[in-house]
Scaffold this active site. Structure first.
Site, PDB file in Angstrom:
ATOM      1  N   TYR A 141       0.817  -1.215   0.000  1.00 21.65           N
ATOM      2  CA  TYR A 141       0.000   0.000   0.000  1.00 21.65           C
ATOM      3  C   TYR A 141       0.856   1.274   0.000  1.00 21.65           C
ATOM      4  O   TYR A 141       0.367   2.358  -0.299  1.00 21.65           O
ATOM      5  CB  TYR A 141      -0.954   0.031   1.214  1.00 21.65           C
ATOM      6  CG  TYR A 141      -2.065  -1.000   1.156  1.00 21.65           C
ATOM      7  CD1 TYR A 141      -2.234  -1.824   0.040  1.00 21.65           C
ATOM      8  CD2 TYR A 141      -2.953  -1.148   2.199  1.00 21.65           C
ATOM      9  CE1 TYR A 141      -3.253  -2.766  -0.008  1.00 21.65           C
ATOM     10  CE2 TYR A 141      -3.978  -2.096   2.155  1.00 21.65           C
ATOM     11  CZ  TYR A 141      -4.106  -2.902   1.054  1.00 21.65           C
ATOM     12  OH  TYR A 141      -5.109  -3.838   1.010  1.00 21.65           O
ATOM     13  N   ASP A 251     -11.119  -8.338   7.680  1.00 23.33           N
ATOM     14  CA  ASP A 251     -12.532  -8.136   7.327  1.00 23.33           C
ATOM     15  C   ASP A 251     -13.265  -9.470   7.276  1.00 23.33           C
ATOM     16  O   ASP A 251     -14.395  -9.594   7.750  1.00 23.33           O
ATOM     17  CB  ASP A 251     -12.653  -7.451   5.955  1.00 23.33           C
ATOM     18  CG  ASP A 251     -12.783  -5.952   6.103  1.00 23.33           C
ATOM     19  OD1 ASP A 251     -12.346  -5.434   7.150  1.00 23.33           O
ATOM     20  OD2 ASP A 251     -13.316  -5.294   5.192  1.00 23.33           O
TER      21      ASP A 251
END
Ligand code: NAD
Length: 361
Positions: A141, A251
């Site tokens: 990222y 998640d």
């Protein structure tokens, strides 16, 4: 010694849920279980309205002088149209990076009283208690070079997965330290069979493990980890992994527990400072209606006490109080079912406080 906590309620349901968590901290202070100085500050949309920016300098400087930060949530439709670089969510990203919060701890805990809310069978998830430790400031990222460029007759998108030994070592140490306070097992998740950056990851985690002889270390490829999380999630204690793998797996794991309103998180810096927040957003659709579940924020306070203030007894008591309130059948709307008693945000906060008072008599 007096410890400083900065409270940032934020937007939407943020102020309602944070107010419930503050009730518990105030109780601890009044009963002299701990010496705390609580300060509050602005972040997100409320900061844009008051100061024109989502993270005012004053908030950042207060955060830097605090032992821990408790955050509600930021954002809402009111600020969706303003320029991207000063939107509420930018305040959140900025405070995370300014405080150097490199370790994200996301527990996936399923209280047995809520087992029916999971998408998996009750016996597979009942009493689930996993901690995912995600590297938060490195990896693909943030890696350079990155971008989209013209290559021959077409465009090419590219990102770089890069981890230095020191980045891997510090997140591994967080995972081993967390495991030492739990069941003492760490599963390091990588893709070492394909990606050199995670081959180094595996090597460094294995080396760091030698400093923690009481912790059991296992390695798992990310594809297998995703499968195992759904097949037999209770096999895990602590999972440590890279930024992107952690983003996806946390998640997935959180959804095993059924409700977004129940899950806390912690982000820790090398300095020892930590920021604690529920994983959900500002829920503008239910803001101001007394419908928000405050338990994720209350459980964030438990994490704050455990990880930033080393007050594990107080943290255990909060966890027990929450469990007792659920056993008593009290539920906010998001976790309510026919045979349980529907309560408001405020009533849920009061119920947890009252159980806590009972437990600490
Ligand atoms: P959300 O998490 O706010 O809401 C998703 C759904 O879950 C909604 O139906 C909401 O009512 C429900 N919900 C969330 N928290 C709840 C709680 N405590 N109790 C009961 N129900 C709850 O996500 P969203 O709707 O995608 O985003 C709303 C705003 O929040 C956006 O502006 C978004 O950018 C922001 N956001 C902020 C954070 C953060 O502050 N960390 C995280 C995610 C989204």
């Amino acid at each position: 010694m007096t410890r400083k906590i900065l409270v940032l309620p934020g937007d939407g349901i943020g102020p309602e849920i944070v107010a419930q968590a503050e009730k518990l901290l105030t109780f601890f202070v009044e009963q002299k279980h701990i010496q705390l100085e609580l300060e509050s500050g602005l972040i997100g949309g409320s900061a844009i309205d008051a100061a024109g920016v989502p993270l005012p300098d004053e908030t950042l400087s207060k955060a830097r002088q605090s032992d821990a930060v408790l955050l509600g949530a930021v954002g809402g439709p009111k600020w969706d149209q303003i320029e991207r670089s000063i939107r509420p969510e930018r305040g959140l990203l900025a405070i995370r990076s300014e405080l150097g919060l490199f370790a994200n701890l996301r527990p996936a805990v399923l209280f047995p009283q809520l087992a029916a809310a999971s998408s998996l069978k009750a016996e597979v998830v009942s009493n689930l208690d996993i901690m995912i430790v995600r590297e938060l400031t490195g990896g693909i990222y943030f890696g350079e070079p990155r971008g989209i460029k013209q290559q021959d007759c077409e465009r090419q998108g590219f990102n770089t997965l890069v981890y230095s030994e020191s980045e891997i070592e510090r997140i591994a140490r967080v995972a081993f330290d967390v495991a030492a306070k739990r069941q003492g097992r760490v599963c390091s998740v990588d893709k070492a069979n394909v990606l050199e950056a995670t081959e180094l990851w595996r090597e460094v985690v294995t080396r760091v493990a030698k400093d923690y002889p009481d912790i059991e270390l296992q390695h798992m490829y990310v594809d297998n980890a995703a499968m195992q999380l759904v097949r037999e999630p209770k096999q895990f204690d602590v999972i440590v992994t890279t930024n992107m793998f952690g983003d996806i797996l946390s998640d997935l794991a959180s959804m095993l527990t059924g409700s977004i309103g129940m899950l806390p998180s912690a982000s820790l810096a090398a300095s020892g400072c930590g920021m604690y927040e529920p994983i959900h957003g500002s829920a503008p659709d239910i803001a101001g209606k007394g419908l928000a579940n405050p338990l994720a924020t209350i459980l964030s306070v438990s994490m704050l006490l455990r990880y930033s203030l080393a007050e594990s007894t107080l943290a255990d008591n909060i966890d027990r109080a929450v469990s007792q309130v659920l056993s008593n059948g009290l539920r906010t709307k998001d976790i309510h079912s026919e045979e349980t008693q529907l309560v408001s945000t405020d009533e849920m906060g009061d119920a947890v406080l009252s159980e806590l008072v009972n437990l600490m008599k």
